[in-house]
Write a protein that holds these residues in place. Structure first.
Motif, PDB file in Angstrom:
ATOM      1  N   PHE A 108     -59.800  47.417  68.154  1.00 14.10           N
ATOM      2  CA  PHE A 108     -58.956  48.490  67.631  1.00 14.10           C
ATOM      3  C   PHE A 108     -58.529  49.430  68.760  1.00 14.10           C
ATOM      4  O   PHE A 108     -57.336  49.776  68.884  1.00 14.10           O
ATOM      5  CB  PHE A 108     -59.721  49.269  66.553  1.00 14.10           C
ATOM      6  CG  PHE A 108     -58.989  50.473  66.025  1.00 14.10           C
ATOM      7  CD1 PHE A 108     -58.082  50.348  64.979  1.00 14.10           C
ATOM      8  CD2 PHE A 108     -59.208  51.741  66.564  1.00 14.10           C
ATOM      9  CE1 PHE A 108     -57.404  51.460  64.489  1.00 14.10           C
ATOM     10  CE2 PHE A 108     -58.538  52.857  66.088  1.00 14.10           C
ATOM     11  CZ  PHE A 108     -57.635  52.711  65.041  1.00 14.10           C
ATOM     12  N   ALA A 109     -59.485  49.835  69.580  1.00 13.33           N
ATOM     13  CA  ALA A 109     -59.177  50.761  70.678  1.00 13.33           C
ATOM     14  C   ALA A 109     -58.219  50.129  71.681  1.00 13.33           C
ATOM     15  O   ALA A 109     -57.236  50.757  72.106  1.00 13.33           O
ATOM     16  CB  ALA A 109     -60.477  51.188  71.367  1.00 13.33           C
ATOM     17  N   LEU A 110     -58.477  48.888  72.069  1.00 12.83           N
ATOM     18  CA  LEU A 110     -57.614  48.217  73.045  1.00 12.83           C
ATOM     19  C   LEU A 110     -56.213  47.985  72.488  1.00 12.83           C
ATOM     20  O   LEU A 110     -55.216  48.105  73.220  1.00 12.83           O
ATOM     21  CB  LEU A 110     -58.236  46.884  73.457  1.00 12.83           C
ATOM     22  CG  LEU A 110     -59.537  46.963  74.269  1.00 12.83           C
ATOM     23  CD1 LEU A 110     -60.129  45.577  74.485  1.00 12.83           C
ATOM     24  CD2 LEU A 110     -59.271  47.651  75.613  1.00 12.83           C
ATOM     25  N   ALA A 111     -56.121  47.650  71.197  1.00 16.27           N
ATOM     26  CA  ALA A 111     -54.808  47.432  70.584  1.00 16.27           C
ATOM     27  C   ALA A 111     -53.967  48.704  70.641  1.00 16.27           C
ATOM     28  O   ALA A 111     -52.758  48.654  70.930  1.00 16.27           O
ATOM     29  CB  ALA A 111     -54.980  46.968  69.138  1.00 16.27           C
ATOM     30  N   TRP A 112     -54.585  49.833  70.379  1.00 14.03           N
ATOM     31  CA  TRP A 112     -53.841  51.095  70.417  1.00 14.03           C
ATOM     32  C   TRP A 112     -53.569  51.564  71.845  1.00 14.03           C
ATOM     33  O   TRP A 112     -52.545  52.189  72.118  1.00 14.03           O
ATOM     34  CB  TRP A 112     -54.593  52.176  69.640  1.00 14.03           C
ATOM     35  CG  TRP A 112     -54.294  52.130  68.178  1.00 14.03           C
ATOM     36  CD1 TRP A 112     -55.032  51.549  67.193  1.00 14.03           C
ATOM     37  CD2 TRP A 112     -53.133  52.671  67.534  1.00 14.03           C
ATOM     38  NE1 TRP A 112     -54.425  51.687  65.978  1.00 14.03           N
ATOM     39  CE2 TRP A 112     -53.255  52.376  66.149  1.00 14.03           C
ATOM     40  CE3 TRP A 112     -52.012  53.374  67.974  1.00 14.03           C
ATOM     41  CZ2 TRP A 112     -52.290  52.760  65.224  1.00 14.03           C
ATOM     42  CZ3 TRP A 112     -51.060  53.765  67.062  1.00 14.03           C
ATOM     43  CH2 TRP A 112     -51.192  53.453  65.700  1.00 14.03           C
ATOM     44  N   ARG A 122     -49.943  45.044  67.605  1.00 16.65           N
ATOM     45  CA  ARG A 122     -51.163  45.839  67.500  1.00 16.65           C
ATOM     46  C   ARG A 122     -51.956  45.444  66.243  1.00 16.65           C
ATOM     47  O   ARG A 122     -53.162  45.213  66.299  1.00 16.65           O
ATOM     48  CB  ARG A 122     -50.793  47.318  67.447  1.00 16.65           C
ATOM     49  CG  ARG A 122     -51.985  48.262  67.435  1.00 16.65           C
ATOM     50  CD  ARG A 122     -51.510  49.699  67.362  1.00 16.65           C
ATOM     51  NE  ARG A 122     -50.863  49.972  66.084  1.00 16.65           N
ATOM     52  CZ  ARG A 122     -49.648  50.509  65.962  1.00 16.65           C
ATOM     53  NH1 ARG A 122     -48.931  50.782  67.028  1.00 16.65           N
ATOM     54  NH2 ARG A 122     -49.134  50.740  64.765  1.00 16.65           N
ATOM     55  N   THR A 123     -51.266  45.339  65.126  1.00 15.57           N
ATOM     56  CA  THR A 123     -51.926  44.953  63.880  1.00 15.57           C
ATOM     57  C   THR A 123     -52.502  43.543  63.983  1.00 15.57           C
ATOM     58  O   THR A 123     -53.624  43.279  63.530  1.00 15.57           O
ATOM     59  CB  THR A 123     -50.924  45.024  62.706  1.00 15.57           C
ATOM     60  OG1 THR A 123     -50.479  46.373  62.562  1.00 15.57           O
ATOM     61  CG2 THR A 123     -51.565  44.564  61.412  1.00 15.57           C
ATOM     62  N   GLY A 124     -51.750  42.637  64.590  1.00 18.66           N
ATOM     63  CA  GLY A 124     -52.236  41.269  64.752  1.00 18.66           C
ATOM     64  C   GLY A 124     -53.508  41.202  65.567  1.00 18.66           C
ATOM     65  O   GLY A 124     -54.441  40.452  65.231  1.00 18.66           O
ATOM     66  N   PHE A 172     -60.261  49.484  56.423  1.00 18.46           N
ATOM     67  CA  PHE A 172     -60.701  50.640  57.208  1.00 18.46           C
ATOM     68  C   PHE A 172     -59.917  50.769  58.512  1.00 18.46           C
ATOM     69  O   PHE A 172     -59.401  51.842  58.843  1.00 18.46           O
ATOM     70  CB  PHE A 172     -62.199  50.510  57.513  1.00 18.46           C
ATOM     71  CG  PHE A 172     -62.735  51.613  58.391  1.00 18.46           C
ATOM     72  CD1 PHE A 172     -62.950  52.878  57.879  1.00 18.46           C
ATOM     73  CD2 PHE A 172     -63.009  51.382  59.737  1.00 18.46           C
ATOM     74  CE1 PHE A 172     -63.443  53.906  58.684  1.00 18.46           C
ATOM     75  CE2 PHE A 172     -63.494  52.398  60.549  1.00 18.46           C
ATOM     76  CZ  PHE A 172     -63.712  53.661  60.024  1.00 18.46           C
ATOM     77  N   TYR A 173     -59.799  49.668  59.272  1.00 15.50           N
ATOM     78  CA  TYR A 173     -59.185  49.742  60.601  1.00 15.50           C
ATOM     79  C   TYR A 173     -57.657  49.782  60.567  1.00 15.50           C
ATOM     80  O   TYR A 173     -57.032  50.244  61.531  1.00 15.50           O
ATOM     81  CB  TYR A 173     -59.653  48.570  61.463  1.00 15.50           C
ATOM     82  CG  TYR A 173     -61.007  48.807  62.084  1.00 15.50           C
ATOM     83  CD1 TYR A 173     -61.175  49.676  63.148  1.00 15.50           C
ATOM     84  CD2 TYR A 173     -62.136  48.163  61.591  1.00 15.50           C
ATOM     85  CE1 TYR A 173     -62.419  49.907  63.708  1.00 15.50           C
ATOM     86  CE2 TYR A 173     -63.395  48.375  62.146  1.00 15.50           C
ATOM     87  CZ  TYR A 173     -63.521  49.252  63.205  1.00 15.50           C
ATOM     88  OH  TYR A 173     -64.754  49.481  63.748  1.00 15.50           O
ATOM     89  N   LEU A 174     -57.060  49.299  59.489  1.00 12.96           N
ATOM     90  CA  LEU A 174     -55.601  49.285  59.433  1.00 12.96           C
ATOM     91  C   LEU A 174     -55.021  50.407  58.573  1.00 12.96           C
ATOM     92  O   LEU A 174     -53.842  50.714  58.691  1.00 12.96           O
ATOM     93  CB  LEU A 174     -55.115  47.933  58.906  1.00 12.96           C
ATOM     94  CG  LEU A 174     -55.376  46.737  59.828  1.00 12.96           C
ATOM     95  CD1 LEU A 174     -54.952  45.446  59.149  1.00 12.96           C
ATOM     96  CD2 LEU A 174     -54.656  46.898  61.153  1.00 12.96           C
ATOM     97  N   THR A 322     -43.158  34.117  60.956  1.00  8.77           N
ATOM     98  CA  THR A 322     -42.382  34.541  62.123  1.00  8.77           C
ATOM     99  C   THR A 322     -42.687  35.971  62.542  1.00  8.77           C
ATOM    100  O   THR A 322     -42.022  36.511  63.424  1.00  8.77           O
ATOM    101  CB  THR A 322     -40.873  34.420  61.832  1.00  8.77           C
ATOM    102  OG1 THR A 322     -40.540  35.273  60.713  1.00  8.77           O
ATOM    103  CG2 THR A 322     -40.495  32.984  61.520  1.00  8.77           C
ATOM    104  N   SER A 323     -43.687  36.581  61.956  1.00 10.26           N
ATOM    105  CA  SER A 323     -44.004  37.980  62.235  1.00 10.26           C
ATOM    106  C   SER A 323     -44.680  38.158  63.586  1.00 10.26           C
ATOM    107  O   SER A 323     -45.265  37.224  64.146  1.00 10.26           O
ATOM    108  CB  SER A 323     -44.920  38.540  61.135  1.00 10.26           C
ATOM    109  OG  SER A 323     -46.173  37.886  61.171  1.00 10.26           O
ATOM    110  N   GLY A 324     -44.613  39.375  64.105  1.00 12.47           N
ATOM    111  CA  GLY A 324     -45.324  39.694  65.336  1.00 12.47           C
ATOM    112  C   GLY A 324     -46.828  39.610  65.151  1.00 12.47           C
ATOM    113  O   GLY A 324     -47.559  39.262  66.089  1.00 12.47           O
TER     114      GLY A 324
END
Length: 382
Positions: A108-112, A122-124, A172-174, A322-324
């Motif tokens: 979560f931290a690295l994605a943000w 980021r969500t992926g 929780f995380y999303l 086809t989503s990110g």
């Protein structure tokens, strides 16, 4: 010669005895990835054909590859030793904390940090962080000479928590945590039954098959025959299953990966950092709390690996093929496979430096704790 510190000549002799599949495994994995990517690009309609039939939401060829890959390793597990693992509270508690508290939080931290302006990617990545490994980690652990019994227990433990916690942690995380931090969040709809079904198919089936094979084999012809004759004969099947799975997986997503190389690079950076943090941190923790090499290795690989099959299925099911988010899930194994193969060799090198043998063992004699010798990656006795 000591047990785990072979001389240069002994090391060369061991390498010479390895099969070609074992000796050049990183090369074969790299070629499998390239072959899959090329197939996905140059063969019209391949994706449609591969996705035509699914098992548990996963393409049938991938499902077959996963089952073939996991069965031989789970047939090697000595199920009569599992009580020595379940009684190791340091190992079990450390694994739960690393997998279900630290791992998702780190991703979560690295994605943000790295993808703050790329909401879909980021969500992926966050979804990848929530999907704890229950399949391919069995292979990495075995290649690194980790504790097979411990791996079986930790994978089973991850499976139970995956069914119970994946949807809650996704919410929780999303949704919850981003709102608390004043960030933009997304909703994630996940079926607990779908996750449970995947766990039952891709862990339950090979686990039951491996248990029954060992039980019946030892009952019929004894443990010595089972481990010296039968296991070497099925050992290479696991690596063939691994290579087949990699080819099919990358063939399915080859177009998405090769058509957006810069986006792939963007997603790869936090993944590389994630694998480094989780593996090195887990390895250091295992060493710090006094685990032996085998269980330290198992702790590190089960904490660093992710269930990318589940992550891709959830991302596609929720956001579209086809989503990110789906692309981020696909990039997961593109980075994880070569990185964890490299970490297998790092782990084996650290074994000689950080875990010196307690006493000398004459050359050619197996360890007392493993009376008939431990088969190598391809099933050959070490």
């Amino acid at each position: 010669m000591t047990a785990n510190v072979p001389t240069a000549d002994a090391t060369s002799a061991v390498v010479a005895r390895l099969s070609r599949l074992d000796r050049f495994l990183p090369l074969w994995i790299g070629l499998a990835m390239v072959a899959g990517l090329l197939l996905g690009r140059v063969v019209p309609g391949l994706n449609t054909a591969l996705e035509a039939v699914k098992v548990g939401g996963i393409s049938l060829p991938i499902a077959v590859g996963l089952l073939v890959m996991m069965y031989p390793v789970l047939a090697k597990v000595r199920y009569d030793r599992l009580d020595t693992v379940t009684g190791d509270r340091r190992l079990l508690i450390s694994s739960l904390v690393l997998n279900w508290l630290l791992g998702p939080a780190v991703m979560f931290a690295l994605a943000w940090i790295f993808l703050a302006d790329h909401a879909e990617y980021r969500t992926g990545l966050i979804i990848v962080g929530l999907a704890r490994c229950i399949a391919m980690v069995i292979i990495w652990n075995d290649l690194a000479c980790g504790d097979r019994e411990a791996a079986a227990v930790l994978v089973a433990l991850n499976s139970v928590f995956q069914v119970l916690a994946f949807g809650v942690l996704g919410w929780f995380y999303l949704s919850v945590l981003p709102d608390w931090l004043g960030l933009s969040g997304e909703a994630l709809t996940v079926s607990g039954w779908d996750i449970a079904r995947n766990v039952l198919i891709f862990l339950g089936v090979p686990l039951l098959a491996g248990y029954l094979t060992r039980r019946q084999g030892e009952r019929a012809k004894g443990r010595t025959w089972y481990e010296r004759s039968f296991l070497p004969s099925i050992g290479p099947v696991a690596l063939y299953g691994l290579l087949f799975t990699i080819v099919i997986l990358f063939a399915l997503q080859g177009d998405a990966i090769t058509s957006r190389p810069w986006d792939v690079a963007l997603i790869a950076v936090p993944l590389l950092v994630y694998f480094a943090i989780m593996w090195a941190g887990s390895y250091a923790l295992g060493r710090g709390i006094g685990l032996n090499y085998e269980r330290t290795t198992t702790l590190a690989f089960t904490a660093a690996g992710n269930n990318f099959e589940l992550a891709i299925a959830v991302a596609i099911g929720t956001f579209g093929v086809t989503s990110g988010q789906a692309l981020a899930g696909v990039v997961g194994p593109l980075i994880e496979v070569p990185v964890l193969v490299a970490l297998v060799y790092v782990s084996l090198a650290l074994r000689r430096r950080l875990f010196p043998p307690e006493r000398s063992v004459p050359a050619g004699r197996p360890e007392p704790s493993d009376p008939v010798g431990r088969p190598g990656p391809g099933g050959r006795p070490r």
